[in-house]
Design a protein around this motif. Sequence first.
Motif, PDB file in Angstrom:
ATOM      1  N   ARG A 277     -10.224  -0.256   5.739  1.00 36.75           N
ATOM      2  CA  ARG A 277     -11.003   0.978   5.605  1.00 36.75           C
ATOM      3  C   ARG A 277     -11.868   1.117   6.856  1.00 36.75           C
ATOM      4  N   GLY A 278     -11.828   2.313   7.429  1.00 34.35           N
ATOM      5  CA  GLY A 278     -12.597   2.571   8.639  1.00 34.35           C
ATOM      6  C   GLY A 278     -11.833   3.480   9.585  1.00 34.35           C
ATOM      7  N   PRO A 279     -12.387   3.746  10.763  1.00 40.16           N
ATOM      8  CA  PRO A 279     -11.713   4.632  11.727  1.00 40.16           C
ATOM      9  C   PRO A 279     -10.468   3.971  12.306  1.00 40.16           C
ATOM     10  N   LEU A 280      -9.459   4.808  12.574  1.00 34.53           N
ATOM     11  CA  LEU A 280      -8.203   4.282  13.107  1.00 34.53           C
ATOM     12  C   LEU A 280      -7.503   5.348  13.931  1.00 34.53           C
ATOM     13  N   LEU A 281      -7.203   5.012  15.194  1.00 33.27           N
ATOM     14  CA  LEU A 281      -6.470   5.896  16.105  1.00 33.27           C
ATOM     15  C   LEU A 281      -7.067   7.303  16.055  1.00 33.27           C
ATOM     16  N   ASP A 282      -6.206   8.331  15.860  1.00 30.67           N
ATOM     17  CA  ASP A 282      -6.698   9.708  15.803  1.00 30.67           C
ATOM     18  C   ASP A 282      -6.715  10.235  14.376  1.00 30.67           C
ATOM     19  N   TYR A 283      -6.742   9.319  13.402  1.00 31.12           N
ATOM     20  CA  TYR A 283      -6.664   9.715  11.999  1.00 31.12           C
ATOM     21  C   TYR A 283      -8.037   9.897  11.345  1.00 31.12           C
ATOM     22  N   GLY A 284      -9.110   9.625  12.072  1.00 33.74           N
ATOM     23  CA  GLY A 284     -10.425   9.659  11.450  1.00 33.74           C
ATOM     24  C   GLY A 284     -10.622   8.426  10.589  1.00 33.74           C
ATOM     25  N   VAL A 286      -9.939   6.031   7.672  1.00 33.33           N
ATOM     26  CA  VAL A 286      -8.679   5.752   6.982  1.00 33.33           C
ATOM     27  C   VAL A 286      -8.921   4.728   5.875  1.00 33.33           C
ATOM     28  N   MET A 287      -8.256   4.923   4.758  1.00 32.56           N
ATOM     29  CA  MET A 287      -8.227   3.944   3.669  1.00 32.56           C
ATOM     30  C   MET A 287      -6.774   3.558   3.452  1.00 32.56           C
ATOM     31  N   ILE A 288      -6.468   2.252   3.613  1.00 29.55           N
ATOM     32  CA  ILE A 288      -5.112   1.759   3.380  1.00 29.55           C
ATOM     33  C   ILE A 288      -5.143   0.853   2.159  1.00 29.55           C
ATOM     34  N   LEU A 289      -4.394   1.249   1.136  1.00 31.67           N
ATOM     35  CA  LEU A 289      -4.343   0.514  -0.122  1.00 31.67           C
ATOM     36  C   LEU A 289      -2.982  -0.145  -0.292  1.00 31.67           C
ATOM     37  N   GLU A 290      -3.005  -1.326  -0.888  1.00 33.61           N
ATOM     38  CA  GLU A 290      -1.765  -2.041  -1.184  1.00 33.61           C
ATOM     39  C   GLU A 290      -1.651  -2.193  -2.704  1.00 33.61           C
ATOM     40  N   PRO A 291      -0.870  -1.320  -3.352  1.00 31.02           N
ATOM     41  CA  PRO A 291      -0.734  -1.427  -4.805  1.00 31.02           C
ATOM     42  C   PRO A 291       0.150  -2.592  -5.240  1.00 31.02           C
ATOM     43  N   GLU A 292       1.093  -2.961  -4.396  1.00 31.76           N
ATOM     44  CA  GLU A 292       1.917  -4.149  -4.638  1.00 31.76           C
ATOM     45  C   GLU A 292       2.453  -4.605  -3.292  1.00 31.76           C
ATOM     46  N   PRO A 293       2.827  -5.891  -3.151  1.00 31.12           N
ATOM     47  CA  PRO A 293       3.303  -6.385  -1.856  1.00 31.12           C
ATOM     48  C   PRO A 293       4.441  -5.531  -1.305  1.00 31.12           C
ATOM     49  N   GLY A 294       4.306  -5.130  -0.045  1.00 28.44           N
ATOM     50  CA  GLY A 294       5.343  -4.351   0.621  1.00 28.44           C
ATOM     51  C   GLY A 294       5.138  -2.856   0.548  1.00 28.44           C
ATOM     52  N   ILE A 295       4.188  -2.381  -0.266  1.00 36.87           N
ATOM     53  CA  ILE A 295       3.937  -0.952  -0.407  1.00 36.87           C
ATOM     54  C   ILE A 295       2.502  -0.649   0.019  1.00 36.87           C
ATOM     55  N   LEU A 296       2.348   0.372   0.847  1.00 41.24           N
ATOM     56  CA  LEU A 296       1.023   0.790   1.304  1.00 41.24           C
ATOM     57  C   LEU A 296       0.835   2.279   1.054  1.00 41.24           C
ATOM     58  N   PHE A 297      -0.346   2.644   0.553  1.00 43.73           N
ATOM     59  CA  PHE A 297      -0.770   4.035   0.472  1.00 43.73           C
ATOM     60  C   PHE A 297      -1.806   4.242   1.568  1.00 43.73           C
ATOM     61  N   VAL A 298      -1.553   5.209   2.449  1.00 42.37           N
ATOM     62  CA  VAL A 298      -2.468   5.492   3.553  1.00 42.37           C
ATOM     63  C   VAL A 298      -3.120   6.850   3.320  1.00 42.37           C
ATOM     64  N   PHE A 299      -4.454   6.873   3.287  1.00 40.61           N
ATOM     65  CA  PHE A 299      -5.218   8.113   3.149  1.00 40.61           C
ATOM     66  C   PHE A 299      -6.105   8.253   4.379  1.00 40.61           C
ATOM     67  N   ALA A 300      -5.877   9.312   5.151  1.00 38.17           N
ATOM     68  CA  ALA A 300      -6.595   9.478   6.418  1.00 38.17           C
ATOM     69  C   ALA A 300      -7.298  10.827   6.472  1.00 38.17           C
ATOM     70  N   GLY A 301      -8.472  10.830   7.111  1.00 36.81           N
ATOM     71  CA  GLY A 301      -9.230  12.063   7.272  1.00 36.81           C
ATOM     72  C   GLY A 301     -10.468  12.120   6.402  1.00 36.81           C
ATOM     73  N   LEU A 302     -10.855  10.983   5.804  1.00 42.15           N
ATOM     74  CA  LEU A 302     -12.043  10.966   4.969  1.00 42.15           C
ATOM     75  C   LEU A 302     -13.307  10.975   5.837  1.00 42.15           C
ATOM     76  N   ASP A 303     -14.394  11.407   5.253  1.00 42.89           N
ATOM     77  CA  ASP A 303     -15.688  11.360   5.933  1.00 42.89           C
ATOM     78  C   ASP A 303     -16.438  10.090   5.554  1.00 42.89           C
ATOM     79  N   VAL A 304     -16.423   9.749   4.259  1.00 46.42           N
ATOM     80  CA  VAL A 304     -17.085   8.548   3.746  1.00 46.42           C
ATOM     81  C   VAL A 304     -16.034   7.678   3.076  1.00 46.42           C
TER      82      VAL A 304
END
Length: 373
Positions: A277-284, A286-304
């Motif tokens: 969680r935090g700033p990354l590249l040009d995505y603002g 970012v929150m990267i979640l791992e619901p199970e091994p090998g799968i990632l949910f990426v949410f980018a553009g959050l303020d907080v």
Amino acid sequence: MAVAALLPAGAMAQSDPADAARAAARQIEAATADLQAAQDAPDRVAALTETTRAFEAGLAAMRDGLRRVSAREAEIARELQSREGEIAQLLGTLQVMGGQGSPVVFLHPSGPVGTARSAMIVADVSRGMEAEAAKLRTDLEEVQVLRQLQESAARRLSDGLRGVQEARTALSQAVSDRTDLPRKFTEDPIQTGLLIASTETLGAFASGLADIAEDERPLDLPPVSALRGDIPAPVLGRVLRRSGEPDAAGIIRPGVVLATRARALVTSPTAATIRYRGPLLDYGNVMILEPEPGILFVFAGLDVVYGAAGDVLSAGDPVGLMGGEDADLGDVISDGDTGQQTTGNGRSETLYVEVRQDNIPQNPDEWFRGMKD
């Protein structure tokens, strides 16, 4: 109170505008009551998260209801304006007939037969007049009801805006105070910094996430693969750009862009570990979640963003807030008139959603509920 992830207003699209506005008012009233109860709930984070989403759903429904009420009033006004001459003639005729549209029997010079015939003609005309007068009364009464609803909607919207702001503030404090989250690993800040500095793409960063973890331990979370296609969306919004569609700069990304309102709450769709969680590249942010091994949910553009890398979240836990400024009442009402999914200053907030499996981008439409056409 269960809250749909995508816009709930569409569920009322086929209902009567007045009924939809009243239902939205009840949603806001219920959310206000929930806010009071959430302050003393055993799990304040969960209760305040649900309350915040309830306010967002109620406000979205109220905006849609207000837009539809305004549209219906304008429709009736246009119809009445187009029939001004006809209505004036109708009112004049009713006045001559005593204002009630009751048949008046006139003696006919030809005698009783002529009188009977004239009475039947007058009765037919009278029935037509009565039907027209009844429709006119119904239209005018509906306009009066719609205007009263618009006035009450302004009060409800004001209550809802204050409520959602209070709920967000309380939620942020509750998240900050929380200390009981399980942890899967401890983040190595030096390795995290090196990884950020050495990667130029989201894929490269995702492939190196395992290197920034220390003391990682096995953790069994409910598998999400079986839920594919029925996972709730992380935010209340609408699809603005689909996977593979170029943006204004011609850049094509594999994720989906959701348009949200200012300060919209973003939640974890499933139980998951925060990988980053935090700033990354040009995505603002970012929150990267791992619901199970090998799968990632990426949410980018959050303020907080909430939480820390290694935290294990439950489904529905808050992960952050979108940016922008809360609209004031006047902006919300005018926004409701247009029906646009914009913030009060006319600017949409956008959340980028990407799914990666074994570091290969997947189409989010196939994972999250409500994103398909």
